[in-house]
Design a protein around this motif. Structure first.
Motif, PDB file in Angstrom:
ATOM      1  N   TYR A   1      17.367 -54.367  59.817  1.00  0.00           N
ATOM      2  CA  TYR A   1      16.036 -53.474  59.420  1.00  0.00           C
ATOM      3  C   TYR A   1      15.931 -52.023  58.573  1.00  0.00           C
ATOM      4  CZ  TYR A   1      11.689 -50.715  59.376  1.00  0.00           C
ATOM      5  OH  TYR A   1      10.966 -50.208  58.879  1.00  0.00           O
ATOM      6  N   VAL A   2      15.879 -52.398  57.275  1.00  0.00           N
ATOM      7  CA  VAL A   2      15.655 -52.670  55.614  1.00  0.00           C
ATOM      8  C   VAL A   2      13.854 -50.690  56.004  1.00  0.00           C
ATOM      9  CG1 VAL A   2      16.491 -51.489  53.609  1.00  0.00           C
ATOM     10  CG2 VAL A   2      17.580 -52.748  54.718  1.00  0.00           C
ATOM     11  N   SER A   3      14.474 -49.851  56.026  1.00  0.00           N
ATOM     12  CA  SER A   3      13.211 -48.995  55.679  1.00  0.00           C
ATOM     13  C   SER A   3      13.537 -48.442  53.992  1.00  0.00           C
ATOM     14  CB  SER A   3      12.952 -48.330  56.594  1.00  0.00           C
ATOM     15  OG  SER A   3      11.301 -47.117  56.143  1.00  0.00           O
ATOM     16  N   PHE A   4      12.686 -49.122  53.209  1.00  0.00           N
ATOM     17  CA  PHE A   4      11.754 -48.449  52.511  1.00  0.00           C
ATOM     18  C   PHE A   4      11.184 -47.658  51.943  1.00  0.00           C
ATOM     19  CE2 PHE A   4      11.484 -50.408  47.322  1.00  0.00           C
ATOM     20  CZ  PHE A   4      12.417 -48.596  46.908  1.00  0.00           C
ATOM     21  N   LEU A   5      11.024 -45.714  51.661  1.00  0.00           N
ATOM     22  CA  LEU A   5      10.106 -45.295  51.560  1.00  0.00           C
ATOM     23  C   LEU A   5       9.991 -44.818  50.195  1.00  0.00           C
ATOM     24  CD1 LEU A   5      12.380 -44.844  54.285  1.00  0.00           C
ATOM     25  CD2 LEU A   5      10.489 -42.864  53.971  1.00  0.00           C
ATOM     26  N   THR A   6       8.232 -45.333  49.063  1.00  0.00           N
ATOM     27  CA  THR A   6       8.111 -44.793  48.093  1.00  0.00           C
ATOM     28  C   THR A   6       7.133 -44.087  47.992  1.00  0.00           C
ATOM     29  OG1 THR A   6       6.094 -46.667  48.221  1.00  0.00           O
ATOM     30  CG2 THR A   6       8.411 -47.450  47.602  1.00  0.00           C
ATOM     31  N   ASP A   7       6.936 -43.611  46.598  1.00  0.00           N
ATOM     32  CA  ASP A   7       5.972 -42.179  47.086  1.00  0.00           C
ATOM     33  C   ASP A   7       3.835 -43.227  47.222  1.00  0.00           C
ATOM     34  OD1 ASP A   7       5.409 -39.729  46.266  1.00  0.00           O
ATOM     35  OD2 ASP A   7       4.215 -40.488  44.221  1.00  0.00           O
ATOM     36  N   PRO A   8       4.048 -42.178  47.565  1.00  0.00           N
ATOM     37  CA  PRO A   8       4.009 -40.842  48.839  1.00  0.00           C
ATOM     38  C   PRO A   8       4.617 -42.146  50.590  1.00  0.00           C
ATOM     39  CG  PRO A   8       1.841 -41.078  48.806  1.00  0.00           C
ATOM     40  CD  PRO A   8       1.987 -41.744  48.141  1.00  0.00           C
ATOM     41  N   THR A   9       5.400 -40.930  51.215  1.00  0.00           N
ATOM     42  CA  THR A   9       5.254 -41.955  53.049  1.00  0.00           C
ATOM     43  C   THR A   9       5.214 -40.725  53.926  1.00  0.00           C
ATOM     44  OG1 THR A   9       6.145 -44.071  52.443  1.00  0.00           O
ATOM     45  CG2 THR A   9       6.759 -43.252  54.579  1.00  0.00           C
ATOM     46  N   THR A  10       3.596 -40.573  54.590  1.00  0.00           N
ATOM     47  CA  THR A  10       3.886 -39.430  55.472  1.00  0.00           C
ATOM     48  C   THR A  10       2.759 -39.822  56.279  1.00  0.00           C
ATOM     49  OG1 THR A  10       1.317 -38.715  54.517  1.00  0.00           O
ATOM     50  CG2 THR A  10       3.628 -37.785  53.334  1.00  0.00           C
ATOM     51  N   GLY A  11       3.245 -38.749  57.482  1.00  0.00           N
ATOM     52  CA  GLY A  11       2.192 -38.566  58.903  1.00  0.00           C
ATOM     53  C   GLY A  11       2.849 -39.581  59.616  1.00  0.00           C
ATOM     54  N   GLY A  12       1.856 -40.387  60.579  1.00  0.00           N
ATOM     55  CA  GLY A  12       2.009 -41.516  61.359  1.00  0.00           C
ATOM     56  C   GLY A  12       3.473 -42.669  60.939  1.00  0.00           C
ATOM     57  N   VAL A  13       3.504 -42.851  59.828  1.00  0.00           N
ATOM     58  CA  VAL A  13       3.908 -43.587  59.010  1.00  0.00           C
ATOM     59  C   VAL A  13       6.102 -43.584  59.799  1.00  0.00           C
ATOM     60  CG1 VAL A  13       5.052 -44.975  56.962  1.00  0.00           C
ATOM     61  CG2 VAL A  13       2.714 -45.270  58.173  1.00  0.00           C
ATOM     62  N   THR A  14       5.758 -42.195  58.593  1.00  0.00           N
ATOM     63  CA  THR A  14       7.164 -41.388  58.756  1.00  0.00           C
ATOM     64  C   THR A  14       7.275 -41.067  59.739  1.00  0.00           C
ATOM     65  OG1 THR A  14       6.517 -40.336  56.542  1.00  0.00           O
ATOM     66  CG2 THR A  14       8.281 -39.377  57.874  1.00  0.00           C
ATOM     67  N   ALA A  15       6.592 -40.857  60.878  1.00  0.00           N
ATOM     68  CA  ALA A  15       7.142 -40.531  62.113  1.00  0.00           C
ATOM     69  C   ALA A  15       7.070 -41.625  62.965  1.00  0.00           C
ATOM     70  CB  ALA A  15       5.441 -39.691  63.370  1.00  0.00           C
ATOM     71  N   SER A  16       7.052 -42.838  62.557  1.00  0.00           N
ATOM     72  CA  SER A  16       7.424 -44.323  63.451  1.00  0.00           C
ATOM     73  C   SER A  16       8.561 -45.061  62.523  1.00  0.00           C
ATOM     74  CB  SER A  16       6.502 -44.876  64.050  1.00  0.00           C
ATOM     75  OG  SER A  16       5.515 -45.686  62.571  1.00  0.00           O
ATOM     76  N   PHE A  17       7.897 -46.688  62.311  1.00  0.00           N
ATOM     77  CA  PHE A  17       8.638 -47.390  61.256  1.00  0.00           C
ATOM     78  C   PHE A  17       9.416 -47.535  60.459  1.00  0.00           C
ATOM     79  CE2 PHE A  17       4.020 -48.261  60.004  1.00  0.00           C
ATOM     80  CZ  PHE A  17       4.814 -48.885  59.027  1.00  0.00           C
ATOM     81  N   ALA A  18       8.768 -45.629  59.689  1.00  0.00           N
ATOM     82  CA  ALA A  18       9.619 -45.772  58.234  1.00  0.00           C
ATOM     83  C   ALA A  18      10.644 -45.083  57.922  1.00  0.00           C
ATOM     84  CB  ALA A  18       8.760 -44.839  57.399  1.00  0.00           C
ATOM     85  N   MET A  19      10.757 -44.310  59.450  1.00  0.00           N
ATOM     86  CA  MET A  19      12.198 -43.343  59.835  1.00  0.00           C
ATOM     87  C   MET A  19      13.298 -44.290  60.952  1.00  0.00           C
ATOM     88  SD  MET A  19      12.812 -41.176  58.101  1.00  0.00           S
ATOM     89  CE  MET A  19      12.156 -40.093  56.687  1.00  0.00           C
ATOM     90  N   LEU A  20      12.812 -45.313  61.056  1.00  0.00           N
ATOM     91  CA  LEU A  20      13.655 -45.839  61.913  1.00  0.00           C
ATOM     92  C   LEU A  20      14.489 -47.333  61.872  1.00  0.00           C
ATOM     93  CD1 LEU A  20      10.608 -46.500  64.918  1.00  0.00           C
ATOM     94  CD2 LEU A  20      13.243 -44.954  64.879  1.00  0.00           C
ATOM     95  N   GLY A  21      14.905 -47.365  59.969  1.00  0.00           N
ATOM     96  CA  GLY A  21      15.267 -47.930  60.278  1.00  0.00           C
ATOM     97  C   GLY A  21      17.634 -48.413  60.023  1.00  0.00           C
TER      98      GLY A  21
END
Lengths: 283, 319
Positions: A196-216
């Protein structure tokens, strides 16, 4: 595709001073003010040719960059939001959804595609900021879930491109539980030993950061993207001081140990494909 | 001295009348027993009435009632002197807003974890108002893994206005810390019970909120955002918190109705703050029976059902 690209630029041109330039034909970089034609801009993967500024782009734009020959099939494309709480703020949520679907041409804030990246199968989920700030409600959670299911079914990696203000308040508790749901699905993906690759683009904040976006298995990002849990305004209010320069930028997050690498959009496909190859489990 | 919320004024009045009568009886020696009984009856009736017709915003206020028991009080009382607090995330520091440790519940060892608020100004600051930093979530995860290693059930007591939105919290990865907990809690091979005992604000609450049973006490709230912040973002004004509280469907009843929690824990008449002892004993009974219930499943089954439960959450239209 060129039809679509021009539409997009036409819609997002907001700078009133630019009236002398015919809309849709030209692109001016908001960073360095360099002017180029929209076609050149699109051919350059929507980067400024002078300063490499990464313009915000749509899920279809990312798919065109990532999937071989821009060939992909959509997963769960038909899902749209209900109104589970009959939520009304200054506008009824139901109406907000309807208007946004009509205006943006999107069904919700996540699109999931299945195709090949450098000849290898992959599922790519990508958020659209144009749909209520890329906020996560039940549809985003369910599409993410079905994307993971598809990856398991096809025995291929799962990639998620995040671009979101966070949870969708109009779905309140349901929205909160999408953080739990997406994380739960990722445990299933992990059980199948699929990357699982999480690719973060502008902007990534809140509940997305605190779940799948940081779990790559690896977390990667575009340069200079805003990445954080609390938004900068909230942090500023909390500490009562100005924020240091570059706070919550990709570079800052990399420096603090929460990203594996930052990748220029031009090198995204190649580098991502290589990472996927490196992680592919030995059978 | 008890604290009273605005809408608790009738209760305050009756309590004061009762006290006055009792005081005068002591002074004058007059028998006031009958009058006191009458007033106490009236007090019960009034309290029942008041609590039956509570609006969501009043529930939110009750969840923050200054006299409400906090996590430590519940844990210490339930474990009857057998709780040993364990500190630190083994990386950065010990977060005072997040507490944890083993305690014995009628002889059985249970891992208790919770957000802790302070009872006075000094303690509130010490506890950072119950807003944990990343190290708090990481301490919680460390202790949960410890419990898993020795096959001990986990109980989390949730009471937070949110994860701390500070500069250092961002530097140390608040988002990652919460996300990691969501992921790892899904797979804990022990029974996990999560109970909202006060405020359940957003990711900060969910960060210790993934369990086989998620329960809310009667006078608590749980949602993606506080009514105040929701008002300020969606209405661009702080004046719509009452409307926002209703719109968010954040009460225990609404959350249960929507299938987002598993059950509601009744509170003593007049709320947990009115009778700590009874609130504690109710909570203890619920925890014990829930653990016994969950222990009927194998740990692998628990994990499977837990994941399936959260995966089924969400409402959408197949257009």
């Amino acid at each position: 595709m060129s039809w679509f690209k021009r539409m997009k630029k036409g819609i997002t041109t907001q700078n009133q001073e630019k009236k002398e330039i015919p809309e849709g034909l030209w692109y001016q970089c908001p960073e360095c003010k360099h002017v180029m034609t929209s076609d050149q801009h699109a051919e350059n993967d929507w980067l400024c040719e002078k300063c490499d500024y990464h313009e915000k782009i749509t899920s279809l734009n990312y798919f065109s960059i990532l999937f071989d020959e821009n060939q992909f099939s959509e997963v769960a494309a038909h899902l749209i939001s209900g109104d589970p709480l009959e939520f009304t703020d200054t506008k009824a949520y139901k109406d907000r959804i309807k208007t946004t679907i009509n205006k943006s041409g999107l069904k919700d804030a996540l699109r999931v595609g299945f195709g090949n990246i450098e000849g290898e199968k992959a599922v790519v989920a990508c958020m659209d900021f144009g749909f209520i700030g890329g906020s996560m409600g039940s549809v985003v959670g369910e599409k993410f879930a079905r994307g993971v299911d598809k990856a398991i079914e096809e025995n291929c990696p799962f990639i998620c491109i995040s671009k979101s203000g966070g949870a969708r308040m109009m779905e309140a508790g349901f929205s909160l539980m999408q953080m739990a749901k997406t994380s739960a699905k990722l445990t299933q993906l992990a059980d199948h030993q699929l990357p699982y690759v999480s690719f973060l683009t502008d902007p990534t904040t809140g509940g997305v950061t605190a779940s799948f976006a940081m779990l790559g298995d690896i977390n990667i990002a575009e340069p200079k993207a805003l990445i954080g849990f609390a938004g900068p305004r909230v942090v500023k209010e909390t500490i009562g001081k100005d924020l240091p320069e570059g706070f919550q930028s990709s570079e800052f997050v990399l420096e603090h140990g929460f990203l594996d690498y930052i990748v220029n959009r031009k090198e995204l496909k190649q580098k991502l494909a290589l990472s996927l190859k490196q992680m592919k489990a030995k059978s | 001295m008890r604290n009273y919320l605005d809408f608790e004024a009738p209760i305050k009045e009756l309590n004061e009348q009762i006290q006055k009568l009792k005081d005068s009886a002591v002074k004058t020696g007059v028998n006031v027993e009958n009058a006191v009984q009458e007033l106490e009856k009236a007090l019960i009736a009034k309290t029942e009435d008041l609590y039956k017709n509570m609006d969501p915003w009043q529930r939110v206020q009750l969840s923050r009632h200054p006299d409400r028991p906090y996590a430590l009080e519940y844990i210490e009382a339930m474990t009857e002197g057998t709780w040993i607090e364990l500190h630190g995330d083994r990386t950065v520091k010990d977060d005072k807003a997040m507490i944890g440790g083993f305690g014995l519940l009628n002889g059985e060892s249970v891992m208790f974890i919770g957000q802790q608020k302070g009872a006075n100004t000094k303690m509130r600051q010490y506890r950072n108002f119950g807003m944990a930093n990343p190290e708090g979530y990481r301490k919680a995860l460390r202790l949960m893994r410890l419990a898993e290693k020795f096959n001990k059930p986990i109980v989390t007591l949730i009471d937070t206005p949110g994860a701390f939105p500070g500069l250092e919290a961002e530097e140390r990865g608040q988002g990652e810390a919460i996300a990691r907990n969501l992921f790892e809690m899904m797979r804990l091979k022990v029974p996990v019970i999560c109970i909202i005992i006060g405020e359940g604000a957003s990711g900060g609450a969910l960060g210790i909120g993934i369990g086989d049973r998620v329960l809310m006490m009667e006078n608590t709230w749980y949602s993606v955002i506080s009514p105040e912040s929701c008002s300020s973002i969606l209405w661009r004004s702080w004046d719509y918190k009452v409307t926002a509280a209703s719109a968010l469907k954040l009460t225990a009843e609404d959350m249960k109705w929507n299938g987002l929690i598993d059950g509601i824990i009744r509170e003593p008449l007049g709320g947990a703050h009115a009778n700590h002892e009874q609130a504690i004993s109710i909570l203890k009974d619920v925890i014990q029976s829930t653990i016994a219930d969950l222990r009927k499943n194998s740990n692998d089954e628990l994990v499977k059902q837990r994941i399936e439960k959260f995966c089924a959450m969400g409402k959408y239209v197949e257009a």
